[in-house]
Design a protein around this motif. Structure first.
Motif, PDB file in Angstrom:
ATOM      1  N   SER A  51      16.794  21.395  34.815  1.00  0.00           N
ATOM      2  CA  SER A  51      17.558  20.194  34.483  1.00  0.00           C
ATOM      3  C   SER A  51      18.886  20.164  35.234  1.00  0.00           C
ATOM      4  O   SER A  51      19.290  19.122  35.770  1.00  0.00           O
ATOM      5  N   ALA A  52      19.556  21.321  35.301  1.00  0.00           N
ATOM      6  CA  ALA A  52      20.833  21.390  36.020  1.00  0.00           C
ATOM      7  C   ALA A  52      20.641  21.142  37.514  1.00  0.00           C
ATOM      8  O   ALA A  52      21.451  20.465  38.162  1.00  0.00           O
ATOM      9  N   THR A  53      19.557  21.663  38.079  1.00  0.00           N
ATOM     10  CA  THR A  53      19.277  21.471  39.506  1.00  0.00           C
ATOM     11  C   THR A  53      19.023  20.002  39.812  1.00  0.00           C
ATOM     12  O   THR A  53      19.543  19.455  40.799  1.00  0.00           O
ATOM     13  N   LEU A  54      18.223  19.334  38.969  1.00  0.00           N
ATOM     14  CA  LEU A  54      17.951  17.913  39.168  1.00  0.00           C
ATOM     15  C   LEU A  54      19.233  17.087  39.059  1.00  0.00           C
ATOM     16  O   LEU A  54      19.450  16.142  39.837  1.00  0.00           O
ATOM     17  N   SER A  55      20.073  17.420  38.102  1.00  0.00           N
ATOM     18  CA  SER A  55      21.342  16.699  37.952  1.00  0.00           C
ATOM     19  C   SER A  55      22.239  16.927  39.160  1.00  0.00           C
ATOM     20  O   SER A  55      22.924  15.997  39.629  1.00  0.00           O
ATOM     21  N   ASP A  56      22.251  18.150  39.681  1.00  0.00           N
ATOM     22  CA  ASP A  56      23.050  18.443  40.877  1.00  0.00           C
ATOM     23  C   ASP A  56      22.581  17.605  42.065  1.00  0.00           C
ATOM     24  O   ASP A  56      23.393  17.051  42.815  1.00  0.00           O
ATOM     25  N   ILE A  57      21.268  17.516  42.249  1.00  0.00           N
ATOM     26  CA  ILE A  57      20.738  16.729  43.372  1.00  0.00           C
ATOM     27  C   ILE A  57      21.125  15.267  43.225  1.00  0.00           C
ATOM     28  O   ILE A  57      21.569  14.617  44.182  1.00  0.00           O
ATOM     29  N   ALA A  58      20.970  14.727  42.015  1.00  0.00           N
ATOM     30  CA  ALA A  58      21.260  13.311  41.787  1.00  0.00           C
ATOM     31  C   ALA A  58      22.744  12.998  41.909  1.00  0.00           C
ATOM     32  O   ALA A  58      23.118  11.949  42.453  1.00  0.00           O
ATOM     33  N   ASN A  59      23.597  13.901  41.442  1.00  0.00           N
ATOM     34  CA  ASN A  59      25.032  13.634  41.429  1.00  0.00           C
ATOM     35  C   ASN A  59      25.715  13.933  42.756  1.00  0.00           C
ATOM     36  O   ASN A  59      26.797  13.406  43.037  1.00  0.00           O
ATOM     37  N   SER A  60      25.121  14.765  43.587  1.00  0.00           N
ATOM     38  CA  SER A  60      25.782  15.177  44.826  1.00  0.00           C
ATOM     39  C   SER A  60      25.345  14.358  46.030  1.00  0.00           C
ATOM     40  O   SER A  60      25.782  14.622  47.145  1.00  0.00           O
ATOM     41  N   ASN A  61      24.470  13.371  45.823  1.00  0.00           N
ATOM     42  CA  ASN A  61      24.004  12.536  46.934  1.00  0.00           C
ATOM     43  C   ASN A  61      24.188  11.071  46.575  1.00  0.00           C
ATOM     44  O   ASN A  61      23.478  10.533  45.717  1.00  0.00           O
ATOM     45  N   SER A  62      25.151  10.420  47.242  1.00  0.00           N
ATOM     46  CA  SER A  62      25.475   9.035  46.915  1.00  0.00           C
ATOM     47  C   SER A  62      24.359   8.072  47.294  1.00  0.00           C
ATOM     48  O   SER A  62      24.198   7.021  46.676  1.00  0.00           O
ATOM     49  N   ASP A  63      23.583   8.411  48.322  1.00  0.00           N
ATOM     50  CA  ASP A  63      22.501   7.530  48.757  1.00  0.00           C
ATOM     51  C   ASP A  63      21.157   7.935  48.173  1.00  0.00           C
ATOM     52  O   ASP A  63      20.104   7.546  48.678  1.00  0.00           O
ATOM     53  N   PHE A  64      21.201   8.691  47.107  1.00  0.00           N
ATOM     54  CA  PHE A  64      19.976   9.255  46.536  1.00  0.00           C
ATOM     55  C   PHE A  64      19.221   8.206  45.724  1.00  0.00           C
ATOM     56  O   PHE A  64      19.799   7.488  44.910  1.00  0.00           O
ATOM     57  N   THR A  65      17.914   8.104  45.946  1.00  0.00           N
ATOM     58  CA  THR A  65      17.044   7.255  45.136  1.00  0.00           C
ATOM     59  C   THR A  65      15.732   7.991  44.881  1.00  0.00           C
ATOM     60  O   THR A  65      15.267   8.755  45.728  1.00  0.00           O
ATOM     61  N   SER A  66      15.162   7.763  43.723  1.00  0.00           N
ATOM     62  CA  SER A  66      13.881   8.360  43.385  1.00  0.00           C
ATOM     63  C   SER A  66      13.160   7.453  42.397  1.00  0.00           C
ATOM     64  O   SER A  66      13.788   6.848  41.518  1.00  0.00           O
ATOM     65  N   MET A  67      11.848   7.371  42.535  1.00  0.00           N
ATOM     66  CA  MET A  67      11.052   6.565  41.616  1.00  0.00           C
ATOM     67  C   MET A  67      11.133   7.103  40.202  1.00  0.00           C
ATOM     68  O   MET A  67      10.903   6.377  39.232  1.00  0.00           O
ATOM     69  N   TYR A  68      11.462   8.389  40.073  1.00  0.00           N
ATOM     70  CA  TYR A  68      11.536   9.003  38.752  1.00  0.00           C
ATOM     71  C   TYR A  68      12.852   8.709  38.035  1.00  0.00           C
ATOM     72  O   TYR A  68      13.017   9.069  36.876  1.00  0.00           O
ATOM     73  N   MET A  69      13.796   8.064  38.752  1.00  0.00           N
ATOM     74  CA  MET A  69      15.079   7.720  38.141  1.00  0.00           C
ATOM     75  C   MET A  69      15.265   6.218  37.965  1.00  0.00           C
ATOM     76  O   MET A  69      16.154   5.786  37.230  1.00  0.00           O
ATOM     77  N   GLN A  70      14.463   5.438  38.634  1.00  0.00           N
ATOM     78  CA  GLN A  70      14.625   3.996  38.599  1.00  0.00           C
ATOM     79  C   GLN A  70      14.209   3.421  37.254  1.00  0.00           C
ATOM     80  O   GLN A  70      13.080   3.637  36.799  1.00  0.00           O
ATOM     81  N   LYS A  71      15.114   2.704  36.632  1.00  0.00           N
ATOM     82  CA  LYS A  71      14.811   2.050  35.356  1.00  0.00           C
ATOM     83  C   LYS A  71      14.079   0.743  35.649  1.00  0.00           C
ATOM     84  O   LYS A  71      14.429   0.020  36.568  1.00  0.00           O
ATOM     85  N   ARG A  72      13.068   0.451  34.851  1.00  0.00           N
ATOM     86  CA  ARG A  72      12.297  -0.773  35.035  1.00  0.00           C
ATOM     87  C   ARG A  72      12.008  -1.407  33.688  1.00  0.00           C
ATOM     88  O   ARG A  72      12.261  -0.809  32.635  1.00  0.00           O
ATOM     89  N   GLU A  73      11.491  -2.594  33.727  1.00  0.00           N
ATOM     90  CA  GLU A  73      11.184  -3.300  32.489  1.00  0.00           C
ATOM     91  C   GLU A  73      10.190  -2.488  31.655  1.00  0.00           C
ATOM     92  O   GLU A  73       9.165  -2.026  32.152  1.00  0.00           O
ATOM     93  N   ILE A  74      10.522  -2.326  30.397  1.00  0.00           N
ATOM     94  CA  ILE A  74       9.696  -1.501  29.519  1.00  0.00           C
ATOM     95  C   ILE A  74       8.554  -2.337  28.951  1.00  0.00           C
ATOM     96  O   ILE A  74       8.749  -3.180  28.068  1.00  0.00           O
ATOM     97  N   LYS A  75       7.363  -2.101  29.500  1.00  0.00           N
ATOM     98  CA  LYS A  75       6.171  -2.763  28.989  1.00  0.00           C
ATOM     99  C   LYS A  75       5.386  -1.839  28.051  1.00  0.00           C
ATOM    100  O   LYS A  75       4.768  -2.295  27.097  1.00  0.00           O
ATOM    101  N   LYS A  76       5.398  -0.562  28.356  1.00  0.00           N
ATOM    102  CA  LYS A  76       4.689   0.406  27.511  1.00  0.00           C
ATOM    103  C   LYS A  76       5.382   1.757  27.625  1.00  0.00           C
ATOM    104  O   LYS A  76       5.831   2.145  28.701  1.00  0.00           O
ATOM    105  N   LYS A  77       5.436   2.453  26.500  1.00  0.00           N
ATOM    106  CA  LYS A  77       6.005   3.801  26.457  1.00  0.00           C
ATOM    107  C   LYS A  77       4.917   4.818  26.139  1.00  0.00           C
ATOM    108  O   LYS A  77       3.946   4.508  25.446  1.00  0.00           O
TER     109      LYS A  77
END
Length: 282
Positions: A51-77
């Protein structure tokens, strides 16, 4: 009176047999609880580091994007729900299902049940079950956790569901187990205070992040499983201890009633003998 004494004696034997069973189940739960607590302690550093490693990657890269972080319309959980393999654990299972019903009320949800009680609960109510391949918590291995992570990540990428949560019971103590849900995807990095250096990853930050996510989810699932197993054994130990104590109190009460009935029978026999002797003398 003699029939009453016989009934009480049979009841005493029945309670004694029940107390032997509850005492044995308490000892078994205590033994399993110690092993489960050890697994909880050993599992925490793994998912905390990921968890700490993932947070480091996300927080230390301003141009970072990932499909696993993108929020989308909630149709099903999707909810990965851990419950017990057996009953006789106090409110362990019912507390979990009560929380799930409150959280999913009015929402479109599907479930990945882990444990016999969870599978039975959702199947009997006609809820959508992603897979029934994990019916016994006691037989879940690390490889099974990775298989669950693969299933849910694939479904998330394919758009089968837009949020993934895992529901388990946090072990606080033998007397306290709290059912909670944790959101796995989309991943939300922990905020970091102060300035962060830019870290370069090969082949790239997004590729590294996406490769770690399944490992992270598998680690979280394993950690929740360990916590839930410890909670189940703690709840069962407490329930069996209470049952044993109640049986002991019941035995005391039944013994008192038996002794009173026996004393009344003896008194009646003496009275009849005295009355018979007086009549013969007359």
């Amino acid at each position: 009176m003699m029939a009453s004494m016989k009934d009480i004696k049979l009841r005493i034997k029945s309670v004694q047999s029940t107390m032997q069973i509850t005492r044995a189940m308490k000892l078994v739960a205590s033994s399993r609880l110690r092993r489960a607590q050890q697994r909880v302690t050993e599992s925490r550093p793994y998912h905390e580091t990921l968890s700490a490693t993932l947070s480091d990657i996300a927080n230390s890269n301003s141009d970072f994007t990932s499909m696993y972080m993108q929020k989308r319309e909630i149709k099903k959980k999707l909810y990965i729900v851990f419950a017990g393999d057996r009953g006789l654990a106090g409110g362990y299972n019912s507390n979990m299902f009560r929380m799930i019903e409150a959280e999913t009320k009015g929402e479109s949800c599907c479930f990945l049940p882990v444990g016999k009680k969870a599978l039975e609960y959702f199947t009997k109510r006609g809820r959508e079950v992603v897979t029934d391949a994990f019916p016994l918590v006691g037989e879940i291995s690390v490889s099974d956790c990775f298989e669950m992570a693969r299933i849910v990540c694939k479904g998330y990428v394919n758009g089968d569901y837009d949020e993934i949560h895992v529901a388990g019971t946090v072990f606080k103590s033998v007397m306290s187990q709290i059912p909670v849900t944790t959101q796995l995807l989309p991943f939300t990095p922990k905020p970091v205070e102060g300035h962060r250096e830019v870290i370069l990853y090969e082949p790239g930050s997004a590729e590294t992040f996406n490769a770690i996510i399944p490992e992270y989810i598998a680690g979280m699932i394993y950690s929740v499983m360990c916590e839930s197993s410890a909670s189940e054994q703690g709840a069962r130990r407490m329930a069996m201890e209470n049952a044993t104590n109640n049986a002991s109190d019941m035995l005391d009460t039944l013994s008192l009633h038996y002794n009173r009935a026996r004393q009344a029978a003896i008194t009646q026999e003496i009275t009849e003998i005295v009355s018979g002797a007086a009549g013969s003398e007359g």
